[in-house]
Design a protein around this motif. Sequence first.
Motif, PDB file in Angstrom:
ATOM      1  N   ILE A   1       0.840  -1.203   0.000  1.00  0.00           N
ATOM      2  CA  ILE A   1       0.000   0.000   0.000  1.00  0.00           C
ATOM      3  C   ILE A   1       0.876   1.254   0.000  1.00  0.00           C
ATOM      4  O   ILE A   1       0.632   2.205  -0.764  1.00  0.00           O
ATOM      5  CB  ILE A   1      -0.944  -0.010   1.219  1.00  0.00           C
ATOM      6  N   THR A   2       1.896   1.260   0.840  1.00  0.00           N
ATOM      7  CA  THR A   2       2.791   2.424   0.911  1.00  0.00           C
ATOM      8  C   THR A   2       3.527   2.631  -0.408  1.00  0.00           C
ATOM      9  O   THR A   2       3.662   3.766  -0.884  1.00  0.00           O
ATOM     10  CB  THR A   2       3.821   2.240   2.039  1.00  0.00           C
TER      11      THR A   2
ATOM     12  N   LEU B   1       1.085   4.048  -3.020  1.00  0.00           N
ATOM     13  CA  LEU B   1       0.733   5.441  -2.733  1.00  0.00           C
ATOM     14  C   LEU B   1       1.873   6.385  -3.093  1.00  0.00           C
ATOM     15  O   LEU B   1       1.654   7.454  -3.688  1.00  0.00           O
ATOM     16  CB  LEU B   1       0.374   5.596  -1.256  1.00  0.00           C
ATOM     17  N   THR B   2       3.094   6.010  -2.730  1.00  0.00           N
ATOM     18  CA  THR B   2       4.233   6.883  -3.036  1.00  0.00           C
ATOM     19  C   THR B   2       4.589   6.853  -4.517  1.00  0.00           C
ATOM     20  O   THR B   2       5.221   7.785  -5.027  1.00  0.00           O
ATOM     21  CB  THR B   2       5.460   6.466  -2.212  1.00  0.00           C
TER      22      THR B   2
ATOM     23  N   LEU C   1       3.526   9.875   6.206  1.00  0.00           N
ATOM     24  CA  LEU C   1       2.735   8.751   5.707  1.00  0.00           C
ATOM     25  C   LEU C   1       3.527   7.449   5.787  1.00  0.00           C
ATOM     26  O   LEU C   1       2.989   6.410   6.189  1.00  0.00           O
ATOM     27  CB  LEU C   1       2.323   9.025   4.259  1.00  0.00           C
TER      28      LEU C   1
ATOM     29  N   THR D   1       1.209   8.942  -6.422  1.00  0.00           N
ATOM     30  CA  THR D   1       0.812  10.276  -5.961  1.00  0.00           C
ATOM     31  C   THR D   1       2.014  11.200  -6.068  1.00  0.00           C
ATOM     32  O   THR D   1       3.133  10.760  -6.307  1.00  0.00           O
ATOM     33  CB  THR D   1       0.333  10.249  -4.496  1.00  0.00           C
TER      34      THR D   1
ATOM     35  N   THR E   1       9.452   0.592  -1.494  1.00  0.00           N
ATOM     36  CA  THR E   1       8.942   1.933  -1.221  1.00  0.00           C
ATOM     37  C   THR E   1      10.058   2.964  -1.155  1.00  0.00           C
ATOM     38  O   THR E   1       9.890   4.102  -1.620  1.00  0.00           O
ATOM     39  CB  THR E   1       8.166   1.941   0.111  1.00  0.00           C
TER      40      THR E   1
ATOM     41  N   GLU F   1       5.221  13.072   3.048  1.00  0.00           N
ATOM     42  CA  GLU F   1       5.693  11.781   2.564  1.00  0.00           C
ATOM     43  C   GLU F   1       6.312  10.964   3.698  1.00  0.00           C
ATOM     44  O   GLU F   1       6.013   9.777   3.869  1.00  0.00           O
ATOM     45  CB  GLU F   1       6.718  12.038   1.459  1.00  0.00           C
TER      46      GLU F   1
END
Length: 616
Positions: free
Chosen positions: A270-271, A274-275, A290, A278, A324, A287
Amino acid sequence: MFTALDNHIQLSTELLMFDVLLILTILTIWLLRKRQIRCIHETGGAMLYGLILGLILKYTDRQWNKKALDVHGCESLNHTTPSLAANITLDNDRHKHVGEQMAFAPEVFFNVFLPPIIFQGAYSLNQRRLFQNSGSVLTFAFLGTIISCAVIGATMYGFVKLSVLLGQTRDGDFHLTDCLFFGALISATDPVSVLAIFTELRVDSNLYILLFGESVLNDAVAIVLTYAISTYSQSGGHHTFSVSAFFFSIGHFIAVFIGSLSIGLSFSIITALLTKFTRLSEFPLLETGLFFLLSWSAFLSAEACGLTGIVAVLFCGIAQARYTFHNLSTEAKTRTKQLFEFLNFLGENFIFCYMGLALFTFQNHNFKGIFLSGAFLSIFLARACNIYPLTYLLNIGRKEKIPANVQHMMMFSGLRGAVAFALAVRDTCTVARRTILSTTLMLVFFTVWVLGGATSPMLAWLDIRVGVDPDEDKGGQASDQVKSAENNTGEDGTPAHAASAPEGQTQASRTPGVWHKLDKNYLRPALTHSGPPLTSTLPVWCEPLGRLLTSPHAYENRERLNDTEADCSSVKLDTAGEDKGAPEGDAETVTEPAHQDDLLEGDLGLGHCADPNWKE
């Protein structure tokens, strides 16, 4: 009455004491590093200051001692009115010993201090060398921890029976499950002082990763083992062996481990997504926030589901570093590394300070000489049964053997620390559990002070190589092969030495491993900006999903499909002159050679990495 203001003043005083302890610890660390004194590590200094404060609190509060005697003499009031008993209790609280109140709930250690420590260990792992030695590390972490638990549990059960015969322990205070529980928690190694000296002296890279990888992973195994043993006790196997309870606890062990691992990986995915999709990189503070909160959520979610958050946050940290991290802006990379390094430093030193304090301020210590003697003997016996037989078996399959001096150093480096204490302090309801806590404290003190302080002399005595450049380490021979491959590649990008590989080589040494193919062709393109477009690797019927998950940067860099990323442990976080939020490969300077992650292939079991041999 003990008012809210009095309580506030009391709490502020306690926190101020811990603050002063940490300040003294930091100044001591500075002095030790400046003078290059290695006979005591920072964690040993933290425990020493905690011991001094605990000693002062225990023997200077005369008023508390007097009031304590008065309260213990009030047993005749058992039949008085409830209101009178309540008034006496409240009046006693006003004069309660400061050291007795300076006790944190065990859940504070588990939910606040331990997650950053475990995450930092996973996040800072050198993944290239971890995968080179992954089979050996996993063997020591999983099989070795189980062997250690069994040997310590059986040995301690014998010493408990001896203690009963000599009249030091009542029959029924200890059961076999209590001994196995102690064996599980004390099997969690924490060679923080040894690894700090290893880093400073730059010891053999394989020795470092074997110890570091084992300590990071076996914490998770030890914690799940304690859960499984507790489950066995609650399922009817407390006094006698129960087949149903045994298999139920094994199933619980597997389910908890897999469930926790899945939650940790899910939050890292998920991380990463998202990174990746977005523009949070335009706001490094958001950033970083989160990243931190989602990583911590992995721990809390696992705990909320009745699983173990330590396993979840461990594998979350490994995956965050693998994927990530490469989506973060340069500033966020710096911030996340420094944030978790700081939290790890503060958390470990706080826990070690608290351990020193608890030795004198914990009111229900139960020291038993025979149990304590057996514990000292059993941890060395279990470490020997763990290291030497498993190394012998591993060396049968390893192309680069683990030498005898490295085995002796691994045997010597089995220090105990924060995880063992946090597991022991969670439950002190019975005589057995209080004895376990007191014994654990003594073992931590001994291993950190004595074994940790003797690390440098032991390195010299065992003739362990120091001052080794990881890139030129003979133990990392595959790294040299990669460097040579960079200068000897064919026009199609195939390494020259791979193209001319002898026919007698095994399939594993001629082709990339399954994991490497999966990572390079699917996981990395899906979760980061690098790698080949998913539209070129997924089946035709998955093309819509491939277009959805493929980063535009993958199309822009289509001609550059070789792996050039390093994990976060090998990245120089120099932000000067770099563009924030740039795609991977453009915004960071790596300390390792290109094609480094090609070393993730090969026989993951036994520490030798094959030469890359693929074409795009």
